[in-house]
Design a protein around this motif. Structure first.
Motif, PDB file in Angstrom:
ATOM      1  N   LEU A  46      38.642  55.673  21.587  1.00 58.34           N
ATOM      2  CA  LEU A  46      37.521  55.327  22.471  1.00 58.34           C
ATOM      3  C   LEU A  46      38.011  54.829  23.824  1.00 58.34           C
ATOM      4  N   ARG A  47      39.172  54.144  23.872  1.00 59.75           N
ATOM      5  CA  ARG A  47      39.717  53.695  25.160  1.00 59.75           C
ATOM      6  C   ARG A  47      40.096  54.893  26.022  1.00 59.75           C
ATOM      7  N   GLY A  48      40.740  55.898  25.408  1.00 56.59           N
ATOM      8  CA  GLY A  48      41.089  57.098  26.171  1.00 56.59           C
ATOM      9  C   GLY A  48      39.851  57.800  26.698  1.00 56.59           C
ATOM     10  N   ALA A  49      38.808  57.842  25.867  1.00 57.33           N
ATOM     11  CA  ALA A  49      37.574  58.493  26.320  1.00 57.33           C
ATOM     12  C   ALA A  49      36.950  57.736  27.482  1.00 57.33           C
ATOM     13  N   TRP A  50      36.964  56.376  27.402  1.00 58.77           N
ATOM     14  CA  TRP A  50      36.372  55.581  28.494  1.00 58.77           C
ATOM     15  C   TRP A  50      37.155  55.749  29.792  1.00 58.77           C
ATOM     16  N   LEU A  51      38.509  55.757  29.739  1.00 64.68           N
ATOM     17  CA  LEU A  51      39.308  55.928  30.953  1.00 64.68           C
ATOM     18  C   LEU A  51      39.100  57.312  31.566  1.00 64.68           C
ATOM     19  N   ASP A  52      38.939  58.293  30.731  1.00 63.20           N
ATOM     20  CA  ASP A  52      38.664  59.636  31.256  1.00 63.20           C
ATOM     21  C   ASP A  52      37.331  59.678  31.989  1.00 63.20           C
ATOM     22  N   LEU A  53      36.301  59.076  31.365  1.00 59.02           N
ATOM     23  CA  LEU A  53      34.979  59.071  32.001  1.00 59.02           C
ATOM     24  C   LEU A  53      35.003  58.241  33.285  1.00 59.02           C
ATOM     25  N   LYS A  54      35.729  57.118  33.290  1.00 55.51           N
ATOM     26  CA  LYS A  54      35.799  56.300  34.492  1.00 55.51           C
ATOM     27  C   LYS A  54      36.464  57.066  35.635  1.00 55.51           C
ATOM     28  N   GLU A  55      37.539  57.801  35.315  1.00 51.62           N
ATOM     29  CA  GLU A  55      38.219  58.605  36.331  1.00 51.62           C
ATOM     30  C   GLU A  55      37.278  59.678  36.890  1.00 51.62           C
ATOM     31  N   GLN A  56      36.525  60.328  35.987  1.00 49.06           N
ATOM     32  CA  GLN A  56      35.580  61.360  36.435  1.00 49.06           C
ATOM     33  C   GLN A  56      34.487  60.759  37.320  1.00 49.06           C
ATOM     34  N   ARG A  57      33.996  59.536  36.969  1.00 48.49           N
ATOM     35  CA  ARG A  57      32.926  58.922  37.775  1.00 48.49           C
ATOM     36  C   ARG A  57      33.435  58.543  39.154  1.00 48.49           C
ATOM     37  N   LEU A  58      34.666  57.960  39.233  1.00 52.86           N
ATOM     38  CA  LEU A  58      35.216  57.597  40.535  1.00 52.86           C
ATOM     39  C   LEU A  58      35.419  58.831  41.411  1.00 52.86           C
ATOM     40  N   THR A  59      35.775  59.938  40.777  1.00 54.02           N
ATOM     41  CA  THR A  59      35.949  61.180  41.537  1.00 54.02           C
ATOM     42  C   THR A  59      34.624  61.647  42.130  1.00 54.02           C
ATOM     43  N   GLY A  60      33.537  61.491  41.392  1.00 51.99           N
ATOM     44  CA  GLY A  60      32.234  61.973  41.876  1.00 51.99           C
ATOM     45  C   GLY A  60      31.308  60.861  42.314  1.00 51.99           C
ATOM     46  N   ILE A  61      31.844  59.690  42.763  1.00 46.19           N
ATOM     47  CA  ILE A  61      30.988  58.563  43.144  1.00 46.19           C
ATOM     48  C   ILE A  61      30.158  58.877  44.376  1.00 46.19           C
ATOM     49  N   ALA A  62      30.666  59.744  45.261  1.00 48.20           N
ATOM     50  CA  ALA A  62      29.907  60.083  46.478  1.00 48.20           C
ATOM     51  C   ALA A  62      28.602  60.767  46.116  1.00 48.20           C
ATOM     52  N   ALA A  63      28.646  61.677  45.139  1.00 47.46           N
ATOM     53  CA  ALA A  63      27.418  62.367  44.728  1.00 47.46           C
ATOM     54  C   ALA A  63      26.430  61.388  44.131  1.00 47.46           C
ATOM     55  N   GLU A  64      26.920  60.388  43.413  1.00 45.50           N
ATOM     56  CA  GLU A  64      26.023  59.401  42.816  1.00 45.50           C
ATOM     57  C   GLU A  64      25.326  58.579  43.890  1.00 45.50           C
ATOM     58  N   LEU A  65      26.065  58.170  44.959  1.00 46.50           N
ATOM     59  CA  LEU A  65      25.441  57.433  46.050  1.00 46.50           C
ATOM     60  C   LEU A  65      24.481  58.308  46.825  1.00 46.50           C
ATOM     61  N   ALA A  66      24.824  59.608  47.000  1.00 48.67           N
ATOM     62  CA  ALA A  66      23.950  60.503  47.761  1.00 48.67           C
ATOM     63  C   ALA A  66      22.629  60.747  47.056  1.00 48.67           C
ATOM     64  N   ALA A  67      22.592  60.550  45.753  1.00 52.35           N
ATOM     65  CA  ALA A  67      21.354  60.807  45.019  1.00 52.35           C
ATOM     66  C   ALA A  67      20.252  59.841  45.425  1.00 52.35           C
ATOM     67  N   HIS A  68      20.606  58.691  45.989  1.00 48.15           N
ATOM     68  CA  HIS A  68      19.606  57.686  46.369  1.00 48.15           C
ATOM     69  C   HIS A  68      19.244  57.750  47.844  1.00 48.15           C
ATOM     70  N   LEU A  69      19.776  58.700  48.614  1.00 49.17           N
ATOM     71  CA  LEU A  69      19.480  58.798  50.044  1.00 49.17           C
ATOM     72  C   LEU A  69      18.087  59.365  50.258  1.00 49.17           C
ATOM     73  N   THR A  70      17.397  58.827  51.282  1.00 48.53           N
ATOM     74  CA  THR A  70      16.065  59.311  51.666  1.00 48.53           C
ATOM     75  C   THR A  70      16.053  59.498  53.170  1.00 48.53           C
TER      76      THR A  70
END
Length: 996
Positions: free
Chosen positions: A487-511
């Protein structure tokens, strides 16, 4: 207040120790705090707030306690924030450590350390730091008192979050009221409104309660007055109720007094008629009594005349009885003499029947001489009687010696027989004692072995159970460890993927038209897009939570495995490798041997006691045999002495008893003879004397009867009356005389004679007239009492009502006054034209001060175009007091702040924040704020406006004040040289100072 230094360790995103030198940053006056999104810019401000108040600002308050700890920190590093600042002329150092779940120093697992706080003050004289306190509460109170601000006020005044003030510009009056109420602490004015409302309700309830009691008294007065009073048509609390009730009560009292006067007059007339009727009835009764008395006296006189002969006969009998009383003493004397003579003759006859034949006809003197001769002979037998008594004692003593001899012989034979078997019995008893002592020693030894054997058996059984438990726990720990790693390996993988795509997550809230949370721009030409495998915050948090839960489960299983192994080692060391059933058999055999030895040892005391009793009995038997021999020698001597004395006494007794069987028999014969002769002589003499007295009494009686007028003594005895007959006859004579006197007195009374001559009295008519007058009197008295009761009750109730009205008057005045004040403070009174609540009025005054302070900077930022003004106009149907407008100098029009553009809204909210900071600072006691932070929003400004805003901010450096701008706008990094950069990577964020 000026910040000097901030040290952060394992706090927020900062896994390692970081330091901020605010003194170095403040040399330029204006410095920039920048870094990528999520790096931890706001966490620096959170650390300042946490150091001062022990909690972080606003919505991040949930991240306190153990959650403030950085996920990047080493397990052995404790979270700590240390802030050095100067406030109120004192240089202080505050160190705070939140609760920490650290690894145990011994064994595995973690333990929780409590939060700690230190406050120190720098002593400039000695150049050292002095400890002030380690109490959370004391330190919090000291900092709040020195700053003069709560945490909410500090966050608004020192940290200046621009997003909140942009919303404040567009908010309605209710939202502005909540924010201003927190900043200026106007809760006391709201409490005044609440207190006035509560006092209004309380006084209204008391007024209603008083009116209710007044109406209750009015109902009671109506019941007492009957139809003479009407109730006012008013309810409790209505004005004029007390006056109306008192007026009706006055009318009722007047009517009642008039009716009481009428009842008094009626009662007086009835009393006069009743008195006359009673007097007439008394006269009729007296006339009837006198007439009946005269008639009764005449009847009694007639009955006396009829019994005149009987009266004369009784009087003559009484006369004869008085004469016979003179002869009564002689009659009594003669009767006593005759009785004495008869008793004496009978006694003499009885005494002569007991005499011997040769003395039966002897006279009194002869009987007396014979009695004297018998007494003399009886006296000569006294010595012989003593000798006979002594002989009897000798024979008894001789028989006792014979019995004692036989008993001693039996005792000697029994003692010899018992003592012959003594040695054998003693040896048997000693053998029993030795065996019991040996068994006791054996039982003691077995008891010392029994408890260790039991403990060893229990340990062996626990050992067998723990072997299987340890195996199961090891398997469970292995499984949970593998799962946690996965589960630790899975969490680190997901965290790395989220940091890579954090810009898209912030852009989702733009108006469109709304400023970007990162750069502040209102236009978003090319926002980042989410790809198909995008990982959001929820997915990462879910994976992290699963990993943490698995880690905790693994730690728990490891801890349990370690505990079970330690327990297994302990019980194995105690029980060894011997199987439990073999140890159980050994324990059972040991228990059996112990019980047998304990039963054998229990006879030791009984054997000792039996031997002691046997030895005591042997000693007693030896002493008894010795005493028997001594008594036998004494008996031989005593028998010789008794034989000699017995011979002498028997010779003396033979001479004394003569023909009688014994001396006592001879003495008894003589005693009986002397008594009979003496009694007969006395009886003969008494009979002779009684005969002489009887003859003398007869002569005296005959003489007394003759002198009294009786022919014979018998006639005198017949006329003598006994006391009862004498009293009865005398009573008859007395009654006759009394009756004659009473009848003569009645017939001689003038009023009785006069009444007998009148017509018969009519008692029936007089009684009826008196009864009718009595009924009329009772009715009049009842009417008078009822009228008096009503009058008294009305007076009492009226007095109580008047007293209640007097006591209620100040309360009603207080209610009117409090109700007016409560309505005025609540904005519902007609006197409150703008319908402003008291708290809103105070906040409106504060808002007016804030608008004035903000305008001074807004004019500079907007090149003199805009001015903020406070408006107390009502908006719609709401209440007025917290309106905020902007005046445009270019158009001369006043418009709502919601019409400002994005950039205009930013510098207007910045001016509002700075103005609010000044007003709150003054409100807090004028504490100087030498360090300020401004958070975000600069990306919405054009170059010219940005220059003007920076000029205004640069003016804040006057008198050595420093301003920190929190932003990631690139243009600001070119314009502001003093910078504090927040750098982030996979191991956590760090701080880097530039330009200073």
């Amino acid at each position: 207040m000026r910040l000097h230094r901030l040290d952060i360790t394992a706090f927020g995103p900062f896994g390692r120790a970081q330091s901020v030198d605010f003194d170095a940053l403040s040399t330029a006056g204006l410095f920039l705090l920048h870094g990528p999104t999520g790096a931890g810019k706001t966490s620096v401000l959170d650390a300042v707030c946490y150091a001062l108040y022990g909690s972080v600002p606003g919505a991040r308050q949930g991240g306190q306690g153990t959650h403030l700890r950085s996920d990047h920190a080493e397990p052995g590093t404790r979270t700590e924030v240390r802030l050095e600042l100067t406030v109120a002329g004192r240089r202080l150092e505050i160190t705070r450590q939140p609760p920490w779940e650290r690894p145990k120093k011994r064994g595995t697992g973690t333990t929780l350390d409590k939060a700690q706080t230190w406050l120190r003050e720098y002593d400039a004289v000695h150049g050292t730091w002095k400890d002030l306190s380690r109490s959370h509460q004391e330190i919090g109170e000291e900092i709040t008192q020195l700053l003069g601000m709560s945490r909410e006020q500090f966050c608004q005044v020192v940290l200046l979050p621009q997003g909140d003030f942009a919303r404040f510009l567009r908010a309605d009056a209710e939202a502005r009221s909540k924010l201003l109420g927190r900043l200026f602490d106007t809760q006391r004015f709201a409490d005044v409104e609440k207190r006035l409302a509560e006092r209004r309700r309380a006084t209204e309830a008391r007024v209603r309660e008083g009116d209710t009691a007044l109406l209750a008294d009015a109902h009671r007065m109506q019941q007492a007055a009957g139809d003479a009073m009407e109730l006012p048509g008013l309810a409790p609390g209505d004005p004029g109720l007390a006056v109306a009730v008192l007026a009706e009560a006055a009318v009722a009292r007047s009517t009642a007094r008039e009716r009481l006067t009428v009842a008094h007059c009626g009662l007086t007339a009835a009393e006069s008629a009743h008195t006359r009727a009673q007097e007439a009835l008394a006269e009729a009764r007296e006339l009837a009594r006198l007439q009946h008395r005269f008639t009764e006296a005449q009847d009694r006189a007639a009955r006396l005349a009829e019994r005149a002969g009987e009266y004369e006969e009784t009087r003559a009998r009484m006369e004869r009885g008085r004469k016979a009383e003179t002869v009564a003493p002689a009659l009594e004397l003669r009767e006593d003499a005759e009785n004495a003579h008869r008793r004496a003759a009978q006694a003499e006859a009885d005494a002569r029947r007991a005499l011997p034949g040769d003395q039966a006809d002897s006279g009194g003197p002869g009987l007396a001489a014979a009695a004297r001769r018998a007494a003399e002979e009886l006296g000569s037998l006294a010595s012989a009687r003593r000798a006979e008594h002594r002989l009897t004692e000798l024979l008894t003593e001789r028989a006792g010696l014979d019995r004692e001899e036989r008993a001693d012989e039996d005792t000697a034979r029994e003692a010899d027989a018992w003592l012959d078997g003594w040695e054998a019995a003693r040896a048997a008893l000693q053998a029993r004692i030795d065996a019991a002592q040996e068994a006791a020693s054996r039982a003691e030894s077995l008891a010392a072995r029994r408890d260790p054997a039991r403990r060893r058996l229990d340990a062996a059984r626990r050992r067998d159970r723990l072997v299987s438990d340890v195996a199961a726990a090891e398997r469970q720990a292995l499984d949970s460890g593998q799962r946690a790693q996965k589960l630790r390996g899975a969490w680190l993988d997901l965290k790395e993927q989220r940091l890579t795509g954090i810009a898209a997550e912030l852009a989702a809230h733009l108006t469109d038209g709304a400023p970007c949370a990162v750069c502040g721009a209102t236009e978003h030409p090319a926002p980042a897009r989410k790809d198909a495998g995008h990982v959001d915050r929820d997915a990462e948090q879910h994976a992290f939570d699963a990993h943490q839960e698995a880690e905790r489960a693994h730690v728990t299983h490891e801890r349990r495995t370690t505990e079970l192994r330690a327990a297994l080692d302990a019980v194995t060391a105690e029980a060894g490798d011997t199987p439990a059933d073999h140890i159980a058999a050994e324990v059972s055999e040991l228990e059996r041997e112990f019980e047998q030895a304990r039963r054998d040892a229990s006879t030791l005391h009984a054997a000792h006691e039996e031997l002691r009793r046997a030895e005591a009995e042997r000693e007693q038997r030896l002493q008894a045999r010795q005493r028997s021999a001594v008594r036998a020698a004494a008996r031989l001597t005593r028998r010789d002495t008794l034989d000699r004395e017995q011979g002498t006494l028997e010779a003396e007794l033979t001479r004394a008893r003569g023909t009688a069987e014994s001396v006592a028999a001879r003495a008894a014969q003589l005693e009986r003879l002397a008594a009979v002769l003496t009694e007969a002589a006395d009886a003969a003499r008494t009979a002779e004397e009684a005969a002489v007295r009887l003859k003398d009494a007869d002569a005296r009686l005959a003489d007394a009867a003759y002198r009294a007028g009786f022919d014979t003594p018998a006639a005198a005895a017949g006329a003598l009356l006994d006391p009862a007959t004498h009293r009865a006859l005398q009573h008859r004579l007395d009654e006759r005389q009394s009756e004659e006197s009473a009848v003569r007195a009645v017939l001689a009374e003038p009023e009785t004679v006069a009444a007998s001559r009148q017509a018969p009295a009519d008692l029936v008519a007089a009684t009826e007239r008196a009864a009718d007058a009595e009924r009329r009197l009772r009715a009049a008295a009842s009417a008078r009492d009822e009228a008096a009761r009503r009058t008294t009750e009305l007076d009492r109730l009226s007095a109580r009502a008047e007293d209640g009205a007097r006591r209620l008057a100040p309360l009603r005045e207080e209610y009117d006054r409090v109700a007016r004040l409560a309505a005025l403070a609540a904005g519902t009174s007609a006197d409150n034209e703008r319908r402003m609540r008291l708290e809103s009025y105070v906040l409106a005054a504060r808002l007016e001060q804030v608008a004035a302070a903000a305008t001074a900077r807004l004019r500079l930022m907007s090149a003199g175009r805009y001015t903020l003004v406070h408006s107390d106009d009502r908006s719609g149907r709401g209440r007025s007091g917290l309106g905020l407008h902007v005046v445009d100098a270019w158009t001369g029009r006043e418009r709502d702040t919601a019409t400002l553009s994005g950039g205009e809204t930013f510098f207007a909210s910045l001016a509002l924040a700075l103005g609010l900071a000044d007003v709150v600072t003054d409100e807090a006691g004028g504490v100087r704020l030498d360090t300020l932070f401004i958070d975000e929003g600069f990306g919405s400004l054009d170059d010219q406006t940005l220059d003007e805003v920076l000029d205004v901010l640069d003016s804040l450096r006057e008198r050595d004040r420093s301003v920190g701008i929190v932003s990631h706008v690139g243009d600001l990094r070119r314009r502001i040289h003093a910078q504090l950069e927040v750098v982030k990577d996979r191991t956590g964020s760090s701080l880097r100072r530039r330009g200073v």
